[in-house]
Motif scaffolding. Sequence first.
Motif, PDB file in Angstrom:
ATOM      1  N   UNK A 189      82.068  -6.868   6.783  1.00 33.13           N
ATOM      2  CA  UNK A 189      80.985  -6.305   5.958  1.00 33.13           C
ATOM      3  C   UNK A 189      80.567  -7.297   4.877  1.00 33.13           C
ATOM      4  N   UNK A 190      81.546  -7.917   4.211  1.00 35.41           N
ATOM      5  CA  UNK A 190      81.229  -8.895   3.162  1.00 35.41           C
ATOM      6  C   UNK A 190      80.497 -10.089   3.762  1.00 35.41           C
ATOM      7  N   UNK A 191      80.966 -10.568   4.932  1.00 37.40           N
ATOM      8  CA  UNK A 191      80.321 -11.710   5.581  1.00 37.40           C
ATOM      9  C   UNK A 191      78.886 -11.379   5.993  1.00 37.40           C
ATOM     10  N   UNK A 192      78.665 -10.156   6.485  1.00 34.08           N
ATOM     11  CA  UNK A 192      77.317  -9.755   6.897  1.00 34.08           C
ATOM     12  C   UNK A 192      76.364  -9.763   5.699  1.00 34.08           C
ATOM     13  N   UNK A 193      76.822  -9.239   4.573  1.00 35.52           N
ATOM     14  CA  UNK A 193      75.978  -9.253   3.375  1.00 35.52           C
ATOM     15  C   UNK A 193      75.714 -10.683   2.911  1.00 35.52           C
ATOM     16  N   UNK A 200      67.739 -10.654   1.460  1.00 35.96           N
ATOM     17  CA  UNK A 200      67.837  -9.592   0.459  1.00 35.96           C
ATOM     18  C   UNK A 200      66.977  -9.859  -0.764  1.00 35.96           C
ATOM     19  N   UNK A 201      66.928 -11.112  -1.205  1.00 36.49           N
ATOM     20  CA  UNK A 201      66.219 -11.417  -2.455  1.00 36.49           C
ATOM     21  C   UNK A 201      64.759 -10.980  -2.447  1.00 36.49           C
ATOM     22  N   UNK A 202      64.007 -11.199  -1.355  1.00 31.82           N
ATOM     23  CA  UNK A 202      62.591 -10.798  -1.386  1.00 31.82           C
ATOM     24  C   UNK A 202      62.379  -9.278  -1.418  1.00 31.82           C
ATOM     25  N   UNK A 203      63.425  -8.491  -1.217  1.00 35.91           N
ATOM     26  CA  UNK A 203      63.255  -7.041  -1.145  1.00 35.91           C
ATOM     27  C   UNK A 203      63.031  -6.392  -2.514  1.00 35.91           C
ATOM     28  N   UNK A 204      63.310  -7.138  -3.591  1.00 37.35           N
ATOM     29  CA  UNK A 204      63.062  -6.605  -4.934  1.00 37.35           C
ATOM     30  C   UNK A 204      63.927  -5.400  -5.244  1.00 37.35           C
ATOM     31  N   UNK A 205      63.285  -4.355  -5.795  1.00 36.51           N
ATOM     32  CA  UNK A 205      64.046  -3.180  -6.235  1.00 36.51           C
ATOM     33  C   UNK A 205      64.573  -2.327  -5.086  1.00 36.51           C
ATOM     34  N   UNK A 233      79.635  -2.780  -5.595  1.00 38.89           N
ATOM     35  CA  UNK A 233      78.181  -2.625  -5.543  1.00 38.89           C
ATOM     36  C   UNK A 233      77.501  -3.528  -6.564  1.00 38.89           C
ATOM     37  N   UNK A 234      78.025  -3.547  -7.790  1.00 41.32           N
ATOM     38  CA  UNK A 234      77.408  -4.361  -8.846  1.00 41.32           C
ATOM     39  C   UNK A 234      77.585  -5.844  -8.564  1.00 41.32           C
ATOM     40  N   UNK A 235      78.785  -6.233  -8.129  1.00 40.67           N
ATOM     41  CA  UNK A 235      79.028  -7.648  -7.808  1.00 40.67           C
ATOM     42  C   UNK A 235      78.089  -8.107  -6.698  1.00 40.67           C
ATOM     43  N   UNK A 236      77.978  -7.296  -5.639  1.00 44.98           N
ATOM     44  CA  UNK A 236      77.097  -7.671  -4.536  1.00 44.98           C
ATOM     45  C   UNK A 236      75.651  -7.797  -4.973  1.00 44.98           C
ATOM     46  N   UNK A 237      75.184  -6.847  -5.793  1.00 43.77           N
ATOM     47  CA  UNK A 237      73.793  -6.893  -6.268  1.00 43.77           C
ATOM     48  C   UNK A 237      73.539  -8.156  -7.087  1.00 43.77           C
ATOM     49  N   UNK A 238      74.442  -8.466  -8.024  1.00 44.64           N
ATOM     50  CA  UNK A 238      74.233  -9.626  -8.892  1.00 44.64           C
ATOM     51  C   UNK A 238      74.396 -10.929  -8.126  1.00 44.64           C
ATOM     52  N   UNK A 239      75.407 -10.997  -7.249  1.00 49.82           N
ATOM     53  CA  UNK A 239      75.698 -12.251  -6.552  1.00 49.82           C
ATOM     54  C   UNK A 239      74.667 -12.572  -5.475  1.00 49.82           C
ATOM     55  N   UNK A 240      74.129 -11.555  -4.793  1.00 52.28           N
ATOM     56  CA  UNK A 240      73.279 -11.796  -3.629  1.00 52.28           C
ATOM     57  C   UNK A 240      71.790 -11.664  -3.900  1.00 52.28           C
ATOM     58  N   UNK A 241      71.410 -11.036  -5.002  1.00 56.63           N
ATOM     59  CA  UNK A 241      69.977 -10.809  -5.225  1.00 56.63           C
ATOM     60  C   UNK A 241      69.468 -11.355  -6.553  1.00 56.63           C
ATOM     61  N   UNK A 242      70.362 -11.852  -7.402  1.00 58.97           N
ATOM     62  CA  UNK A 242      69.935 -12.393  -8.699  1.00 58.97           C
ATOM     63  C   UNK A 242      70.616 -13.734  -8.931  1.00 58.97           C
ATOM     64  N   UNK A 243      70.209 -14.407  -9.990  1.00 61.45           N
ATOM     65  CA  UNK A 243      70.853 -15.669 -10.381  1.00 61.45           C
ATOM     66  C   UNK A 243      71.726 -15.472 -11.613  1.00 61.45           C
ATOM     67  N   UNK A 244      72.086 -14.234 -11.915  1.00 63.44           N
ATOM     68  CA  UNK A 244      72.905 -13.929 -13.087  1.00 63.44           C
ATOM     69  C   UNK A 244      74.314 -14.468 -12.899  1.00 63.44           C
ATOM     70  N   UNK A 245      74.867 -15.196 -13.884  1.00 64.77           N
ATOM     71  CA  UNK A 245      76.270 -15.639 -13.780  1.00 64.77           C
ATOM     72  C   UNK A 245      77.189 -14.426 -13.685  1.00 64.77           C
ATOM     73  N   UNK A 246      78.142 -14.479 -12.775  1.00 70.55           N
ATOM     74  CA  UNK A 246      79.015 -13.323 -12.562  1.00 70.55           C
ATOM     75  C   UNK A 246      79.952 -13.093 -13.732  1.00 70.55           C
ATOM     76  N   UNK A 247      80.092 -14.089 -14.589  1.00 74.39           N
ATOM     77  CA  UNK A 247      80.875 -13.899 -15.806  1.00 74.39           C
ATOM     78  C   UNK A 247      80.263 -12.810 -16.684  1.00 74.39           C
ATOM     79  N   UNK A 248      78.938 -12.617 -16.552  1.00 74.22           N
ATOM     80  CA  UNK A 248      78.251 -11.580 -17.328  1.00 74.22           C
ATOM     81  C   UNK A 248      78.768 -10.202 -16.934  1.00 74.22           C
TER      82      UNK A 248
END
Length: 632
Positions: A189-193, A200-205, A233-248
Amino acid sequence: MAHAELTEVAAGEVNQPPRRRSFLVALESLLGTLVEIPAAVLVVAEIVILFAGVVARYVLLQPLIWSDELASILFLWLAMLGAAVAFRRAEHMRMTAVVANARPAMRAYLDLVATCAALAFLVMIAWPSWEYAYEESYITTPALQILNSWRAAALPVGIALMALFALLRLARAGNVRTVLAAIASVAAVIAAFWLLKGALKPLGNLNLIIFFVGVAGFCVFAGVPIAFGFGLATYGYLALTTSTPLMVLVGRMDEGMSHLILLSVPLFVFLGLLIEMTGMARAMVAFLASLLGHVRGGLHYVLVGAMYLVSGISGSKAADMAAVAPVLFPEMKARGAKPGDLVALLAATGAQTETIPPSLVLITIGSVTGVSIAALFTGGLLPGVVLAITLSALVWWRYRGENLSHVTRASGAEILKALIVALPALALPFVIRYAVVEGIATATEVSTIGIVYAFIVGFFIYGLLIYRNFDWRRIVPMLVETASLSGAILLIIGAATGMAWGLTQSGFSRALAAAMTGLPGGSASFIAVSILAFVILGSVLEGIPAIVLFGPLLFPIARTVGVHEVHYAMIIILAMGIGLFAPPFGVGYYAACAIGRVDPAEGIRPIWGYMLALLIGLVIVAIFPWISIGFL
């Protein structure tokens, strides 16, 4: 929650070499003890430090400027070590309604998947947590003048300990095929995501639906502990769809877990265990029984009243039910009450008393929304009375024909004796409420006052003079249990805070505000939709994570549409309570069944009448705001 470990062992014990298994069990036990001892010590340290601050401020008039800072540093360590203890004991909150109905082999597989999913989150967040702790080394605390990394180091240490316990659980499972299948499923599942990252990024909200509804919902229903489901859920959203540092994300988790007001959570949990152990709750129940035990349905009224009083002390629903049920249930069964009806009423009173201060949910609302805790404590008293009246009306109807020919009415002397015995215990909830409402002490400080009061009264009055049951050997297990439950609660708050931050940054909060404020019917529609939403959320997420996730989003909307924030708090707390204690998903109902030692199937039919009574009470509270805000 220990059920998960038992299932894993049952699934694979045959393939486990005895010598290897005994070694792993011994190793896990040793590591568990090495974590439990400092966790228990930290609970004692927090009590001592905060009570010393209260005495210095109000008695000696010489405040300790460093006490709150030191308490805050130790608090994060208590939260993370407590979370590790809870992980080892399989006590992190999870929804097991779906898993419990699966076949044994599938159940064992799903339990291992839950462990693997939690391990995956811990492994992925380990490096960002280390980076966050290192960055905190550039900050010096104002009073103690030490590096803030001493506090922040609790995050990577706690994460590492939980990961280690997860690995030991997998190694101890024994059935290699099932373990490998669980690991492969989570890894796939993690590999598929990860492979779909570019799409995923172009999908927006739309990603909000995919991660915060799809991933989080799937994790929750699959039995993954709620905190780790939120985290994934939050880690996947931030890591795969944004450029936010995960330290945040780690920073937001730290922020959610580090509110000093939340320090009252472990302290009130320990207070609840203390009043149960010393017999203070038993004394209160005995007094109420002497007053009402001779009337039809009398002990049911006592159960409603006792839960109201005990909730004013412990703030923990599990502690409330555990303190009251063992005292009342044997006599109620002797009078002919059906076990299913007893646990149904016990669960209903758990929902009824969610607004009674010092409820942990009230404290959480004050922490995440900025609403005055003193106002919440004042506003929470009458709504509980309204629901108690609606429950009592149903009790009267159901037990109007009860045969009490064998019951002797207590004499005036017996009632007076019971009152004298109960007075020291009855005084505690009023002392707590008065101290907070009058501004004498904060919710955190007053919890230490309550602990010291309960310890002195429980030891000298109930332990030595009345019941003579004060057992010093139970103190350490109670401290460990306090750390475990607190760690489980606080990790959920941290993970939900990170998810709420992700939702806010995405613009979801603005869209939600626009939709809710645009509802036809104004405040009435807003309240109706909120009740429906929080009944559902309460059944799936329990009260605290739902509040942390949606409180910061919805309370500003409530103010915009003209709903008083304390009134709105009472409405959503009661709605969540109904969801939390309503079968088939409400975990509070199953906790009531476990405490009452009754098969959950026996309480399904009678509880719906009580849920209807609670819903009627909730509607009354919603229609008449004065019930919540009349004494503010």
